[in-house]
Design an enzyme around this catalytic site. Sequence first.
Site, PDB file in Angstrom:
ATOM      1  N   ARG A  61       0.815  -1.218   0.000  1.00  0.00           N
ATOM      2  CA  ARG A  61       0.000   0.000   0.000  1.00  0.00           C
ATOM      3  C   ARG A  61       0.848   1.269   0.000  1.00  0.00           C
ATOM      4  O   ARG A  61       0.379   2.322  -0.406  1.00  0.00           O
ATOM      5  CB  ARG A  61      -0.982  -0.035   1.162  1.00  0.00           C
ATOM      6  CG  ARG A  61      -2.066  -1.102   0.938  1.00  0.00           C
ATOM      7  CD  ARG A  61      -2.904  -1.301   2.153  1.00  0.00           C
ATOM      8  NE  ARG A  61      -2.089  -1.819   3.226  1.00  0.00           N
ATOM      9  CZ  ARG A  61      -2.326  -2.930   3.898  1.00  0.00           C
ATOM     10  NH1 ARG A  61      -3.395  -3.625   3.644  1.00  0.00           N
ATOM     11  NH2 ARG A  61      -1.518  -3.336   4.849  1.00  0.00           N
ATOM     12  N   GLU A  88       6.362  -9.438  15.324  1.00  0.00           N
ATOM     13  CA  GLU A  88       5.805  -9.984  16.557  1.00  0.00           C
ATOM     14  C   GLU A  88       5.910 -11.510  16.573  1.00  0.00           C
ATOM     15  O   GLU A  88       6.164 -12.116  17.596  1.00  0.00           O
ATOM     16  CB  GLU A  88       4.327  -9.588  16.715  1.00  0.00           C
ATOM     17  CG  GLU A  88       4.087  -8.119  16.953  1.00  0.00           C
ATOM     18  CD  GLU A  88       4.038  -7.285  15.672  1.00  0.00           C
ATOM     19  OE1 GLU A  88       3.124  -6.475  15.536  1.00  0.00           O
ATOM     20  OE2 GLU A  88       4.915  -7.432  14.802  1.00  0.00           O
TER      21      GLU A  88
END
Length: 183
Positions: A69, A106
């Site tokens: 994006r 993460e």
Amino acid sequence: MTADHRLAQQVADLLGTHIAEYPDFPEPGVLFRDITPLLRDAKALRTVIEYWVGMLPENIEYIVGTEARGFVLGAPLAYELGAGFVPVRKAGKLPGAPASLRYDLEYGSAEVQIQKDALPAGARTLVVDDLLATGGTAAATVELTRTFGVELLGASFLIELEGLQGRERLPDVPITTVWSIPN
């Protein structure tokens, strides 16, 4: 009401109507913000790009946009500014021997790459992406961009999720955002 204030109000109003929210995607507990409604509305997208350009530093020579994006938003910003656009890709998407940086997520790790000859030393450069969340990808993109010896003017995002504290991963980078959401 001035033209600048009117534009700012239009952009503020678009946040509620042009960003879709999907709870529990891609996993339970995550609220996904989708920019597709903004992208498919030509007038709204033009309004946001016009507003965003006014927030950016002067004399930008290159926009570095993060896959995917960041491409969609960075390219029209570069066009409006008369700047070049340099894509930051996921590993294995660029031919040749691109400059690479591996970073931790993460859950696991990822790698970003830029073509080795993409940015000349000293070039006035801005990193652009759609979202600043935890800051991992943004920090990696900034670090990789700096290896080219550019003058990094900052990083700019369409949306910042303030509660995830991504700015903390970019302590010395000037940051601009179109929309900040407390999260």
